[in-house]
Every structure is written in structure tokens, then in C-alpha cells.
Design an enzyme around this catalytic site. Structure first.
Site, short mmCIF file in Angstrom:
data_model
loop_
_atom_site.label_atom_id
_atom_site.label_comp_id
_atom_site.label_asym_id
_atom_site.label_seq_id
_atom_site.Cartn_x
_atom_site.Cartn_y
_atom_site.Cartn_z
N GLU A 1 -10.37 -2.74 4.32
CA GLU A 1 -9.05 -2.23 4.67
C GLU A 1 -8.92 -0.80 4.14
O GLU A 1 -9.71 -0.35 3.31
CB GLU A 1 -7.96 -3.12 4.04
CG GLU A 1 -8.02 -4.57 4.51
CD GLU A 1 -6.87 -5.44 4.01
OE1 GLU A 1 -6.24 -6.10 4.83
OE2 GLU A 1 -6.62 -5.46 2.79
N ASP B 1 0.79 -1.24 0.00
CA ASP B 1 0.00 0.00 0.00
C ASP B 1 0.83 1.30 0.00
O ASP B 1 1.81 1.40 0.74
CB ASP B 1 -0.86 0.09 1.28
CG ASP B 1 -1.52 -1.21 1.64
OD1 ASP B 1 -1.45 -2.17 0.88
OD2 ASP B 1 -2.13 -1.25 2.73
C1 FRU Z 1 -3.85 -3.69 2.77
C2 FRU Z 1 -3.23 -4.14 4.08
C3 FRU Z 1 -3.61 -3.22 5.21
C4 FRU Z 1 -2.46 -3.38 6.17
C5 FRU Z 1 -1.29 -3.57 5.24
C6 FRU Z 1 -0.25 -4.50 5.79
O1 FRU Z 1 -3.19 -4.15 1.65
O2 FRU Z 1 -3.58 -5.48 4.35
O3 FRU Z 1 -4.85 -3.49 5.78
O4 FRU Z 1 -2.31 -2.27 6.99
O5 FRU Z 1 -1.80 -4.07 4.03
O6 FRU Z 1 0.87 -4.53 4.95
#
Ligand code: FRU
Length: 524
Positions: free
Chosen positions: A233, A54
């Protein structure tokens, strides 16, 4: 001895000079090589090495755009999550900076989150003594331990170059093991900070507020009964003008939830709701039976919108990770994995069936153009292909703008990255009123059964259909009808599969206009 040394001096100097030129050449070609691999995106951000997911903490501060990102500094698969960091003056040409916030081994990883400028030092974490500018940068991230997820602050008093964790972390703890991905923004009408974060498995967005970024109070929960499978998320919440009308009465709020899985193309995707926000509670106006998606390709996820874009600019811009959790750890790049999308400007537009999010690439992307390869119009498909052939248009980094008028029932579009046994199709189906990318035969697809396929979205049908395509070494982004419908897909064609041509099932459709540019590398 001195005489010999004196005689040797010019030779020594020559050898030294030769060696330094040699080392410089090796260093230069190695540095070049790193961003010149066959599938290495040339103008989409990728880390030099290792895994990225992300985008985090996107922010503009004192003339610099910051991109933080979920990063494993130790390997090319997810793990040891920390915040990587890069800066830019145009959101496109990035410069790597050292890791901003590393994991705390044995305690917690640094999951996704956001950043804000604390303009008035409400947190008292800013140490600049200049009364005219007491501001600093604050990052709000999830400290993800084995059984807990809580929100922490880190602050930087040197324009993001170094970061310290706040000593009384965590600042928000709802005693829930899947409470994560805080997106924080300043809510001017009530002069306070607002945080939206998820209870991922419950598919709920929690809204909290604070006056100092350190003490947070839960105000409301947004969720939909029976909200489908999977997790929510990386939420986001922002206000946008409707139909380019900036009067206050013409604004709507957008709640974004990234869904894992459950997206139209399978796996992960970005869902949104349009509605109202009173500082404490978001109320959706999007009917409960309507699922709105920002991108109908398979590779656009975990969006984060920029904070603190200057008011005189006024754009809401976001970036998404161009991958899908279905195969993110097995995509066939070895040295690095994961790429970020082009920054996209968000708008709201009213259509007969409701209000929709519209996305267009930032205008700064025009700076990527290095050469116009073709510009013309009123072509039959055959004529267009003759022009493409005559101008020798091919390549793996192209921008294409086209207006195509399909005959009834036709399927028409482009074959991109065409090679002896492969092609990526981008087109429209007049019969289905659809935009599609078909990557079934796009090159290497066997690394995951979830990868090959055709991804499509319904268009509000008009003729001609406008297509705006960005092709990079391993991705395709298509913006149709000025960003009304967007599709993003990764592709892994063989090196040398660089051909381009138009296709049409009926042969009778028209290309009303066609412009093609070669795009350059952001790393040179
Ligand atoms: C989304 C996610 C988020 C988390 C991060 C962990 O892709 O799963 O929810 O904070 O990636 O790398």
C-alpha cells in the site's frame, strides 16, 4: 416603564457581561478539554474527533504546509473515508480546516493519494489569470468503489481552501479492483509527471507518466517474485543524496512500499528499496534477500512524503500514521482514533552492509521545547538517577537526548511513564547489539493481543550509543545514532504514571551525556 427599563439597564448589562464571560469560560475550557485528555498527543497531530489513518497529499504551497489525512468524519472507526485537512507554518503547529474531499455516498470513498503544485497549469485546471503565477493545487486520490479502484483528480484554486472534482474523472484506470494510493511527482529530466501506485494484492508498484495529469500511460511494474505475504500500500518514490553529497553522481532513488502485514514487529510496516530510476522504470540495487525497514517499532505506517518543499530547503520529509492495522480500530481512545508521527527528514547513508535510509525529526521540533529540565554528563546510572530525582524530572511530554556507554553484555536504558505497576522501557542491549522498546507493561495493553510486546532492531554497534527519544501522552519515538535506527510505538499508561529513571542490568554502564526537555502542546 421606561424608568424601570432605565434602572434595569446596568443590571442587564451586568448579567449580559456575566453570561458572556461564563460562556467564554465554558467554551475555552471545552476547547482546552478536547486536546487535554489523558492519552491525547500534545504535539503529534490528531483530529479533534473521529477516526484518522494515513497522511495524504502532504504539500508545501505559498508559505503553508498542508496535511490531508484519511478520515471518517462520522465515527471513531474506519469508514466513510474522506480527506481531512489541516495547515501549518512549521509542520508541527496545525490548524484544522473543513473536510477537503468528502466521500461520494453510494459511489466511492476517497482513499489515499498525494498532491502536487501544478506550477505551469499543465492540467488547465488552474484558473488564476495572473501570467506570473498560473499555479494551483491538484490532489490525486483513489476513488474506491465496491468493485473498482481508480485514480481521480481534484483541484483547488484558493490555496487548498476548497476543492472541486475534475469533471472527466477517473484519470487512471487499469481495470483492477486494488489499484490505489497514487503518489505523483514532477520528473524534471523528462519534463513530465510520474505516478507510482500499487496493485495491492499482487504486491506490485505500477509506474505511469503524463504531461498534463489527466492522461496517464503505464510504463513499468516493480515487484518482487515471492514478495512475502500481504498487500503493498501507499508507495512513494524519490531521489536522495547519498552521504550528504549533493553532486548528481551521488544520488540514489528510494522506492517505498507500505506492507500490510509482514513487518518485523508484526502487522503493518514500511519497507524500502534503494536503486535507480530512469523516468519509466525503477531498478532495485538492494539485494533481493535483504528486507530494509524504515522503522522497527509496531506503529509507523502509510508514509507520505511532502511534495514541493522549496529547492533551497531541499529536504525530503515524510510523516507516517502511528498505528497498526492489527488494532487501529480498537485503540483505547474513544472520541478520536489515530495520530501522525513527527515529520522526519530522510537521508541515505552508506554502511558496511549497504545503503540505508536515515531519519531524523525536523529541526523545527526544537520549537516544542518549553524548558530544559536536565543537562549533564559523565554519570553512573546511580548518579543519573539522583540528578533526575533532584531536578524532579517527570512527565508525559519529554524529549531526551542521551549518549550511553553500556558495559559488555549490559542492557541499559530508560523506564518511561513509570507508575506503580507500569513502565515503558527504551534501551539498548550490548549483548544483542540491539535497540528496543518494551511496552509489555506500559499500561493498558489488553485491548488487543497484538499490542503488548518488545520490539527491537539491530544497530551498527558503536559505543556510546546515541538515543534521541520523543515521548508524548500516548507514543514513543526513538531515533538511535542520528537516525540510523528508529522505533515508534504507541503506549497507553495510566494517568499519573509520569516517572522517569535509568536502568542498567549490570549497574556498571556510563551515561556520557543526558539532556531532557519538557515539550509543550501545539494546541495552546
Ligand atoms: C493504508 C490504506 C490504503 C488505503 C487507505 C484506506 O492504510 O489501506 O491502502 O488507500 O488506507 O483508508
Amino acid at each position: 416603564m421606561t424608568r424601570i427599563a432605565a434602572r434595569q439597564r446596568p443590571l442587564c448589562r451586568f448579567v449580559l457581561l456575566f453570561l458572556s464571560v461564563l460562556f467564554a469560560a465554558i467554551f475555552f475550557s471545552a476547547a482546552q478539554g478536547v486536546y487535554d485528555e489523558p492519552w491525547r498527543p500534545q504535539y503529534h497531530f490528531t483530529p479533534a474527533a473521529n477516526f484518522m489513518n494515513d497522511p495524504n497529499g502532504l504539500i508545501y504551497y505559498k508559505g503553508e504546509y498542508h496535511l490531508f489525512y484519511q478520515h471518517n468524519p462520522q465515527g471513531a472507526e474506519w469508514g466513510h473515508m474522506s480527506w481531512g485537512h489541516a495547515i501549518s507554518d512549521d509542520m508541527l503547529h496545525w490548524r484544522h480546516l473543513p473536510l477537503a474531499i468528502p466521500e461520494e455516498p453510494g459511489r466511492f470513498m476517497i482513499y489515499s493519494g498525494s498532491a502536487v503544485v501544478d506550477w505551469h497549469n499543465s492540467s488547465l485546471l488552474c484558473s488564476n489569470t495572473d501570467p506570473r503565477d498560473p499555479s494551483c493545487l491538484i490532489a490525486i486520490y483513489t476513488a474506491a468503489g465496491p468493485d473498482s479502484q481508480r485514480q481521480n483528480l481534484a483541484f483547488s484554486n484558493d490555496r487548498g481552501r476548497t476543492w472541486s472534482n475534475y469533471s472527466s474523472n477517473p484519470v487512471a484506470d487499469l481495470h483492477q479492483p486494488d489499484f490505489r494510493d497514487p503518489k505523483v511527482f514532477w520528473y524534471e529530466p523528462q519534463k513530465k509527471w510520474v505516478m507510482v501506485a500499487v496493485f495491492a494484492d499482487e504486491k506490485q508498484a505500477k509506474i505511469l507518466d503524463s504531461t498534463d495529469l489527466k492522461k496517464w500511460t503505464l510504463r513499468s511494474t516493480f515487484g518482487l517474485p515471492g514478495a512475502g505475504k500481504g498487500q503493498w500500500e501507499c508507495p512513494d518514490l524519490f531521489e536522495l543524496s547519498l552521504d550528504n553529497n549533493s553532486r548528481a553522481a551521488n544520488k540514489e532513488w528510494v522506492m517505498v512500499v507500505n506492507r500490510n502485514p509482514g513487518a518485523p514487529a508484526g502487522g503493518t510496516g514500511v519497507q524500502y528499496f534503494v536503486g535507480t530510476f530512469d523516468g519509466a522504470k525503477f531498478t532495485a540495487e538492494t539485494p533481493a534477500d535483504q528486507e530494509l525497514w524504515a522503522d522497527y517499532g509496531k506503529d509507523f505506517y502509510a508514509t507520505n512524503s511532502f511534495s514541493d518543499i522549496p529547492a533551497k530547503d531541499g529536504r525530503r520529509i515524510w510523516i507516517g500514521w502511528i498505528s497498526n492495522w492489527r488494532y487501529a480500530n480498537t485503540e483505547p481512545t474513544k472520541l478520536w482514533r489515530g495520530a501522525q508521527s513527527l515529520p522526519r527528514v530522510l537521508r541515505l547513508k552508506t554502511y558496511p552492509d549497504g545503503i540505508r535510509l536515515v531519519q531524523t525529526p525536523v529541526k523545527e521540533a526544537e520549537r516544542l521545547r518549553t524548558k530544559q529540565l536536565l543537562h549533564g554528563g559523565r554519570f553512573s546510572i546511580q548518579q543519573a538517577n539522583n540528578e533526575i530525582h533532584a531536578a524532579n524530572v517527570q512527565g508525559d511530554t519529554l524529549e531526551i537526548e542521551a549518549e550511553i556507554a553500556p558495559r559488555v553484555d549490559d542492557e541499559i536504558g530508560f523506564r518511561l511513564r513509570k507508575g506503580p505497576h507500569e513502565e515503558t522501557l527504551v534501551g539498548v542491549s550490548a549483548k544483542m547489539h540491539e535497540l528496543f522498546i518494551d511496552r509489555t507493561r506500559s499500561g493498558l495493553v489488553s485491548f488487543s493481543p497484538d499490542f503488548p510486546g518488545r520490539h527491537h532492531a539491530t544497530l551498527h554497534w558503536t559505543s556510546p550509543v546515541k538515543l534521541h527519544i520523543f515521548l508524548d501522552r500516548s507514543s514513543v519515538e526513538v531515533f538511535a545514532n542520528d537516525g540510523e535506527t528508529v522505533l515508534t510505538d504507541r503506549v497507553y499508561p495510566s494517568p499519573g504514571s509520569d516517572g522517569l529513571e535509568l536502568f542498567s542490568d549490570s549497574g556498571g554502564s556510563q551515561v556520557q551525556s543526558l539532556t531532557i526537555w519538557k515539550l509543550g502542546s501545539i494546541w495552546k
